[in-house]
Design an enzyme around this catalytic site. Structure first.
Site, mmCIF file in Angstrom:
data_model
loop_
_atom_site.group_PDB
_atom_site.id
_atom_site.type_symbol
_atom_site.label_atom_id
_atom_site.label_comp_id
_atom_site.label_asym_id
_atom_site.label_seq_id
_atom_site.Cartn_x
_atom_site.Cartn_y
_atom_site.Cartn_z
ATOM 1 C CD GLU A 83 -2.975 1.196 0.320
ATOM 2 O OE1 GLU A 83 -2.384 1.681 -0.664
ATOM 3 O OE2 GLU A 83 -4.095 1.568 0.658
ATOM 4 C CG ASP A 84 -0.983 4.781 -1.435
ATOM 5 O OD1 ASP A 84 -1.632 4.219 -0.526
ATOM 6 O OD2 ASP A 84 -1.534 5.535 -2.265
ATOM 7 C CG ASP A 143 -5.144 9.319 6.339
ATOM 8 O OD1 ASP A 143 -4.451 9.940 7.137
ATOM 9 O OD2 ASP A 143 -6.162 9.810 5.812
ATOM 10 C CG PHE A 191 -3.208 15.372 1.230
ATOM 11 C CD1 PHE A 191 -4.098 14.385 1.638
ATOM 12 C CD2 PHE A 191 -2.893 15.454 -0.120
ATOM 13 C CE1 PHE A 191 -4.670 13.504 0.726
ATOM 14 C CE2 PHE A 191 -3.459 14.573 -1.041
ATOM 15 C CZ PHE A 191 -4.346 13.609 -0.613
ATOM 16 N NE ARG A 196 -2.736 8.400 -9.517
ATOM 17 C CZ ARG A 196 -3.332 8.032 -8.392
ATOM 18 N NH1 ARG A 196 -2.626 7.601 -7.373
ATOM 19 N NH2 ARG A 196 -4.644 8.098 -8.276
#
Ligand code: IMP
Ligand code: MG
Length: 203
Positions: free
Chosen positions: A127-128, A131, A180, A193
């Site tokens: 996963e990136d 959160d 963010f 991206r």
């Protein structure tokens, strides 16, 4: 020295961008290029460490099956598998968290399922970023139900201060503050991206 499981903690100090951050001269002309939190070199070095941690944890003859979560994890997967010297197979899953803007609503919907089953395999979810943890909790639950031999999770980034559910992540690249972030696969409204570094939005 063995790196901490949660990775280095990263603050943000309004670093200046430079070519050594992985920012080319052409790229620095991009409008609204976000300031760098983690340089391309820092990201690459930490991914090589994660690959070594993973190699230590699985026997040398164990095959690994990496399941990357689209779209954010595609670059992380690409660099992680190139740092691994064993048999690996990959698959992709896409989920939507009904996100509006920069916060996730907690509802998760599957958009694309895996091509093959997981039974008896050593599965690592790639996963990136974690959160709230809601997306990952959902993914771990549905993938565990498919009877893998082992199921672990690797995330490039983690924002522990935002967690709503307690979710287990065995491999964390960097623990970051509640900012963010974009770049290296992560987007805001599908942009950024392609940046080779992790940048901070709205600074
Ligand atoms: P969670 O379900 O709240 O843990 O959200 C996880 C997903 O939200 C990630 O897979 C990302 O797609 C997205 N996300 C959360 N934080 C960020 C961020 O800082 N930048 C970009 N995407 C993010
Ligand atoms: Mg994602």
């Amino acid at each position: 020295m063995r790196p901490r499981a949660s990775g280095p903690k990263v603050g943000f100090d309004r670093r200046r961008r430079s070519v050594s951050d992985g920012v080319t001269r052409e790229m620095s002309q991009m409008p609204e290029l976000p300031p760098v939190m983690l340089t391309a070199d820092q990201v690459q070095a930490r991914i090589r460490e994660l690959a070594r941690e993973i190699a230590r944890d699985y026997g040398p003859n164990e095959d690994l099956h990496l399941v990357a979560i689209l779209k954010g994890a595609f670059l992380f997967l690409g660099d992680l598998i190139r740092a691994m010297d064993r048999n690996v197979t990959i698959d992709f899953m896409a989920v939507s968290s009904y996100a509006k803007g920069t916060t996730s609503s907690g509802e998760v919907r599957m958009i694309k399922d895996l091509d093959s089953g997981l039974e008896g395999r050593n599965v690592i979810i790639v996963e990136d970023i974690v959160d709230t943890g809601l997306t990952l909790a959902y993914l771990q639950e549905i993938l565990r139900a498919r009877s893998p031999k082992t199921l672990r999770t690797a995330c490039l980034l983690s924002k522990p201060s935002r967690r709503k559910v307690d979710v287990k992540v065995e491999y964390i690249g960097f623990t970051i503050e509640d900012r963010f972030v974009v770049g290296y696969g992560l987007d805001f409204a599908e942009r950024y991206r392609n940046l080779p570094f992790i940048g901070v939005l709205n600074e």
